[in-house]
Write an enzyme that holds these catalytic residues in place. Sequence first.
Site, PDB file in Angstrom:
ATOM      1  N   ALA A  18      30.685 -55.996  25.442  1.00  0.00           N
ATOM      2  CA  ALA A  18      29.065 -55.486  25.115  1.00  0.00           C
ATOM      3  C   ALA A  18      28.382 -56.620  24.817  1.00  0.00           C
ATOM      4  CB  ALA A  18      28.887 -54.310  24.322  1.00  0.00           C
ATOM      5  N   THR A  46      38.039 -56.475  21.885  1.00  0.00           N
ATOM      6  CA  THR A  46      37.917 -56.490  23.271  1.00  0.00           C
ATOM      7  C   THR A  46      39.263 -57.125  23.640  1.00  0.00           C
ATOM      8  OG1 THR A  46      35.863 -56.475  23.623  1.00  0.00           O
ATOM      9  CG2 THR A  46      37.123 -57.632  25.242  1.00  0.00           C
ATOM     10  N   GLN A  50      44.833 -53.457  26.234  1.00  0.00           N
ATOM     11  CA  GLN A  50      45.698 -53.771  27.088  1.00  0.00           C
ATOM     12  C   GLN A  50      45.484 -52.985  28.769  1.00  0.00           C
ATOM     13  OE1 GLN A  50      49.619 -52.532  25.306  1.00  0.00           O
ATOM     14  NE2 GLN A  50      49.360 -54.079  23.760  1.00  0.00           N
ATOM     15  N   GLY A  51      45.345 -51.775  28.637  1.00  0.00           N
ATOM     16  CA  GLY A  51      45.260 -50.981  29.753  1.00  0.00           C
ATOM     17  C   GLY A  51      44.691 -51.309  30.976  1.00  0.00           C
ATOM     18  N   GLU A 118      46.293 -43.474  33.831  1.00  0.00           N
ATOM     19  CA  GLU A 118      46.391 -43.371  32.430  1.00  0.00           C
ATOM     20  C   GLU A 118      46.250 -41.841  32.138  1.00  0.00           C
ATOM     21  OE1 GLU A 118      44.559 -46.393  29.860  1.00  0.00           O
ATOM     22  OE2 GLU A 118      45.101 -48.017  31.238  1.00  0.00           O
ATOM     23  N   ASP A 213      31.069 -52.659  10.111  1.00  0.00           N
ATOM     24  CA  ASP A 213      29.858 -53.181   9.700  1.00  0.00           C
ATOM     25  C   ASP A 213      28.542 -52.725  10.461  1.00  0.00           C
ATOM     26  OD1 ASP A 213      32.004 -54.537   8.664  1.00  0.00           O
ATOM     27  OD2 ASP A 213      31.604 -56.511   9.530  1.00  0.00           O
ATOM     28  N   HIS A 234      45.802 -43.706  18.970  1.00  0.00           N
ATOM     29  CA  HIS A 234      46.467 -43.949  20.051  1.00  0.00           C
ATOM     30  C   HIS A 234      47.890 -43.228  19.857  1.00  0.00           C
ATOM     31  CE1 HIS A 234      48.537 -45.860  23.619  1.00  0.00           C
ATOM     32  NE2 HIS A 234      47.374 -46.315  24.047  1.00  0.00           N
ATOM     33  N   ARG A 282      44.613 -38.243  25.119  1.00  0.00           N
ATOM     34  CA  ARG A 282      45.274 -38.798  23.859  1.00  0.00           C
ATOM     35  C   ARG A 282      45.334 -37.959  22.694  1.00  0.00           C
ATOM     36  NH1 ARG A 282      42.558 -44.997  24.569  1.00  0.00           N
ATOM     37  NH2 ARG A 282      44.110 -45.685  25.964  1.00  0.00           N
ATOM     38  N   HIS A 341      42.986 -45.709  16.434  1.00  0.00           N
ATOM     39  CA  HIS A 341      42.823 -46.644  17.597  1.00  0.00           C
ATOM     40  C   HIS A 341      41.102 -46.983  17.883  1.00  0.00           C
ATOM     41  CE1 HIS A 341      43.489 -48.652  21.414  1.00  0.00           C
ATOM     42  NE2 HIS A 341      43.173 -47.558  22.199  1.00  0.00           N
ATOM     43  N   GLU A 365      31.587 -50.019  21.135  1.00  0.00           N
ATOM     44  CA  GLU A 365      32.334 -48.904  20.404  1.00  0.00           C
ATOM     45  C   GLU A 365      31.521 -48.502  18.944  1.00  0.00           C
ATOM     46  OE1 GLU A 365      36.698 -48.002  18.007  1.00  0.00           O
ATOM     47  OE2 GLU A 365      36.133 -50.223  18.958  1.00  0.00           O
ATOM     48  N   ARG A 376      38.014 -39.906  23.777  1.00  0.00           N
ATOM     49  CA  ARG A 376      37.586 -40.873  24.840  1.00  0.00           C
ATOM     50  C   ARG A 376      38.804 -40.866  26.014  1.00  0.00           C
ATOM     51  NH1 ARG A 376      39.325 -46.252  25.843  1.00  0.00           N
ATOM     52  NH2 ARG A 376      40.336 -46.078  23.963  1.00  0.00           N
TER      53      ARG A 376
END
Length: 531
Positions: A18, A46, A50-51, A118, A213, A234, A282, A341, A365, A376
């Site tokens: 982003a 970022t 993986q997916g 997925e 933060d 996850h 998930r 996750h 995020e 998500r």
Amino acid sequence: MSGWEAAADLVVVGSGVAGLTAALDAAEAGLRVVVVTKDSADAGSTGWAQGGVAVVLGDVAGDSVAAHVEDTLAAGGGLCDPAAVRAILADGPAAVARLRARGARFDGPDARPDRTREGGHSAFRVVHAGGDATGAEVERALVAAAGDRRLPLLTGHVAVDALLDARGTLAGLAVLDDAGRPGVLRTPAVLLATGGYGQLYASTTNPETATGDGVALALRAGATAADLEFVQFHPTVLYTGPAVGRRPLVTEAVRGEGAVLRDRTGRAFMAGVHPLADLAPRDVVSAAISRTLAESGAVCVFLDATALPGFGRRFPTVTAACRAAGVDPTTEPIPVTPAAHYSCGGVVTDLHGRTGVPGLYAAGEVARTGLHGANRLASNSLLEGLVMGERVVAAVLGDRAAGRPAPGPAVAPPPAVPIAPRGVVQRAMTAAAGIGRSASGLAAASDVVEAATALSVPCDRAGVEDAALTLLAQAVLAAAGGRTESRGCHLRTDFPARDDTWQRESLPIGLDATGRAVVLPALATTKGSAA
């Protein structure tokens, strides 16, 4: 705060998908932009994705943006903002095209990239790179593009506070470098793209930078957060024994291509739990694994991918992690457990990243746009970062063109903030605010964190991070205690049923007069976020 000063039209905090997307767009639009990151440019979340990127490109028979929307809404447990979902997913194909134009290379032919499926997806719509190294490729392309444009990158600097004028309008950003030296960036616009808060927990897939933060900074500035109780675990993280810190992820795409979850007896325990079995969303899979472990007394379950052809070629990252742990995924099941996750909630924004603080924006995020709701959908995160990074720049340009008054002199924020030791926070959150929560456990965790908290002035990166984690612990515990139902990835053992009096109602979090995170009057998901 004394020290050096500089000026910019836009300061981007964070160098993930982003942040760099926004920074590149802003530079191309002629804005003076500075990217601030507390680590190296490629050290955020970022690069660990993986997916892939979930996106409808129009070349998969039977798939559509409408189907992607329906899958996202189903996964989100009734808390998604439908207008936000439609808008962000509809912008996905163009955003991916621009990413590819900046040099990102996905697996398969350029004209028709390979696709995988997925959990929660009704179609093969996830594009990927390097087999299971999509985030690394996205990060590589964007960092390279930033280098080509010679974007100013202020690495090794942590954002401390948003500086506001007397009207509450953003006037700048206070930072500290690795040696604790202060600095100020004078600017009318700051984009927070700092990622999530997975480091609230002892075991996570997140890198060390994911300490919340940005959410903490926004709350202290007067912005509102929401959906913070929905921390997605996850389901399949490589189990190598009790561990603290980042754990290797076993991408959901492994199940998407046929792997099966089994208990220690070999039983495929997801059969009958959900119509999609191993490809359930998930939250469903993580909860099923947790129940299986509790019932059996086992320390892990097993992901059986031994029947998948070409596993090492398709999933090189997973294969390397398994073999480093002494597991050969081609001949034996992979030991896995859930781990923290993804933060489904964050700073409340509209659909152009605007927060409730004029001049302060958020994307990725760290933000809560209404896309994710209570859980998500897999691989929607990189897509959201691409789309919202672009939308924020459009908002910054529009706000400048509208002639918003220039900020006045900054009013110094209070120097001391509540800080508890990180280990205390992580142990309390892991014990009481993971998968399975109760009023008594949440209250006990809050007491533990409160007892260990003292006012202090952060003087380095660790202090800023610990202050953020302390505030996020308060906020997550308050939100989780306030939601007296189970929904999405928020599972209350004392309120195990979903209660639809909560339907389409998010719990907003802000700070009270003492600076403590508290639940504010209810925020309906159908208001504000689709602006």
